[in-house]
Design an enzyme around this catalytic site. Structure first.
Site, PDB file in Angstrom:
ATOM      1  N   SER A 106       0.822  -1.204   0.000  1.00 53.37           N
ATOM      2  CA  SER A 106       0.000   0.000   0.000  1.00 53.37           C
ATOM      3  C   SER A 106       0.865   1.267   0.000  1.00 53.37           C
ATOM      4  O   SER A 106       1.670   1.454  -0.897  1.00 53.37           O
ATOM      5  CB  SER A 106      -0.963  -0.034   1.185  1.00 53.37           C
ATOM      6  OG  SER A 106      -1.943   0.949   1.070  1.00 53.37           O
ATOM      7  N   ASP A 252      -1.195   1.172  -4.575  1.00 55.76           N
ATOM      8  CA  ASP A 252      -2.129   0.104  -4.972  1.00 55.76           C
ATOM      9  C   ASP A 252      -3.521   0.628  -5.311  1.00 55.76           C
ATOM     10  O   ASP A 252      -4.444  -0.136  -5.551  1.00 55.76           O
ATOM     11  CB  ASP A 252      -2.203  -0.993  -3.908  1.00 55.76           C
ATOM     12  CG  ASP A 252      -2.836  -0.514  -2.604  1.00 55.76           C
ATOM     13  OD1 ASP A 252      -2.665   0.671  -2.264  1.00 55.76           O
ATOM     14  OD2 ASP A 252      -3.490  -1.335  -1.929  1.00 55.76           O
ATOM     15  N   ASP A 254      -6.045   2.229  -3.808  1.00 55.56           N
ATOM     16  CA  ASP A 254      -7.276   2.169  -3.023  1.00 55.56           C
ATOM     17  C   ASP A 254      -7.518   3.482  -2.279  1.00 55.56           C
ATOM     18  O   ASP A 254      -8.589   3.698  -1.731  1.00 55.56           O
ATOM     19  CB  ASP A 254      -7.286   0.971  -2.064  1.00 55.56           C
ATOM     20  CG  ASP A 254      -6.123   0.952  -1.075  1.00 55.56           C
ATOM     21  OD1 ASP A 254      -5.290   1.887  -1.111  1.00 55.56           O
ATOM     22  OD2 ASP A 254      -6.050  -0.001  -0.276  1.00 55.56           O
TER      23      ASP A 254
END
Length: 461
Positions: A106, A252, A254
């Site tokens: 992340s 990533d 998100d």
């Protein structure tokens, strides 16, 4: 030791000693444990597992280890390659797989990587399932299948175009209206997989795109957490290019942050607030965010006639609460938008498409739209931990001291005062206590944070 096992998956730095960092041995160990968990749920057939990764430098290496271990453990694999976290989650659902492994750390720096583990719904494992994986990983006697029992790769194919197609097909995404606006957008994808998908999505929406750090090399151009202090480059580019807005994603994809036309931050917390405002304007209902997120979501939800609910930090906690209360929209204040009509996962693609639709319907600039929301200011601080500090004892003491206030202890300690709040919690991913505060001015938020940091230090000594 950097190996951290939590609700967010198995995370660590590459190299070093096995058991202390994310080494090949650890990747194999935890992947094997995960397959065992999934296999127990699948009667008399091989489980099918989706594998996707972000563009970080160790991604291919870890992906190869994961794929090989899955095959050796008797699982079939669908490998979607370079793919966002939400894209991999959706691939699990649409390919009717039994689970998925996303290889991404992340927003952590380049030396980190992680295994994020999904169930058959394309959602993160629950805390109980995570504990099962950890227990299974400690068992040494696993009997790997013989040659006739090994798995095979069923498919190697990109999923990014399908993800974009499904976002654009949503009834609440007005593609034609956005296309007519011809927005000029600067994208900063920190040289990860967002550089592959975000410009493509925006061009499908008729935007002129200026790409910044969109080569998926894994060499992050700046600290990959999308916080204001790391985003001076895109702020300057938005102003120089006379762009309508800037779009920032983490490695990533998100998390989502916007930059306004004047180069100021729209505010990562306000990504979810604005998208929720749009959804609620046409589908009144409940909303959910975690305890560390802005009070503005509660205000907007109540203004639209709905109820707001808070969950513990962690995507799986948010989605569990969303299902429980039938929320129409939810997410996390770190720029994570969860729109159940697409899937239960934080998704910067759907967040961007819904935001641009709302911006178009309001006919405003970003600074004008931002001014329609209650102004709160967040101060996010941390206290580095030493091994001798008993964090739970510290938090219990704080809770006792403020027993007469509105205290929530489902995740650390959150104290809601009338005009501000403070949330203290142990990080799942780093050896720190997070100290989050929010108030009506930055000075007030900072002062509240410093007050509690001083109080915690006093308790520790």
């Amino acid at each position: 030791m950097t190996l951290i096992k939590s609700i967010s998956g198995i995370r660590g730095t590459i190299g070093g000693l096995a058991g202390e960092n994310l080494t090949p041995r650890d990747v194999v160990k935890f992947t094997t444990a995960y397959v065992r968990l999934i296999s127990d749920r699948v009667a008399n057939r091989k489980p099918v597992i989706v594998v996707g990764r972000d563009a970080r430098l160790s991604g291919e290496l870890v992906s190869d280890l994961v794929e090989g271990t899955l095959l050796a453990s008797g699982a079939d694999v669908i490998n979607v390659g370079l793919c966002t976290t939400p894209g991999t989650e959706m691939a699990v659902i649409t390919k009717h797989a039994d689970g998925g492994i996303i290889i991404t750390a992340s927003h952590n720096p380049r030396q980190w990587n992680a295994l994020k583990l999904l169930n058959a719904d394309g959602e993160f494992l629950s805390a109980a399932e995570g504990q099962q994986v950890l227990a299974l990983s400690e068992e040494e006697e696993f009997d790997y299948p013989a040659i006739d029992g090994i798995g095979r790769v069923l498919l190697r194919e990109d999923y990014n175009d399908e993800h974009i197609r499904r976002v654009l097909a949503l009834p609440m995404v007005d593609v034609e209206a956005v296309r007519r606006r011809h927005y000029k957008v600067v994208v900063d994808a920190v040289n990860s997989v967002g550089g592959v998908v975000m410009p493509k999505l925006l061009r499908e929406l008729g935007c002129e795109v200026v790409e910044l750090n969109c080569e998926p090399t894994g060499e992050f151009a700046h600290n990959p957490e999308p916080l204001p202090e790391h985003l001076r480059g895109i702020s300057e580019t938005v102003v120089r290019e006379k762009a309508d807005l800037g779009v920032v994603v983490d490695p990533d994809v998100d998390r989502l942050a916007f930059v306004s036309e004047d180069g100021t931050m729209f505010g990562e917390e306000y990504t979810l607030v604005s998208v929720a405002d749009y959804i609620l304007s046409e589908h009144p209902g409940n909303t959910v965010s975690n305890l560390s997120s802005t009070r503005a979501l509660r205000d907007v939800t109540e203004r639209r006639g709905g109820h707001y609910y808070a969950s513990a930090v962690g995507e799986v906690n948010v989605t569990t609460k969303m299902k429980e209360v039938g929320a129409v929209i939810g997410g996390e204040g770190n720029g994570g938008v969860i729109y159940p009509e697409l899937h239960y996962g934080r998704d910067a693609l759907v967040g961007t498409a819904l935001f641009l639709t709302w911006l178009t319907k309001r006919g405003m600039t970003l600074t004008q739209l931002r001014a329609t929301y209650p102004a709160y200011y967040a101060s996010k601080n941390r206290i580095e931990l030493t091994p001798e500090i008993d964090v739970d004892k510290v938090l219990r003491e704080v809770k006792t001291r403020y027993a007469n206030e509105n205290v929530n202890d489902i995740d650390g300690v959150k104290i809601d005062f009338e005009n501000n709040w403070v949330h203290l919690r142990k990080s799942n991913t780093e050896p720190i206590i997070r100290v989050y505060t929010e108030a009506r001015s930055m000075e007030e938020a900072d002062a509240l944070a410093q007050r509690f940091i001083a109080e915690i230090r006093e308790i520790c000594h």
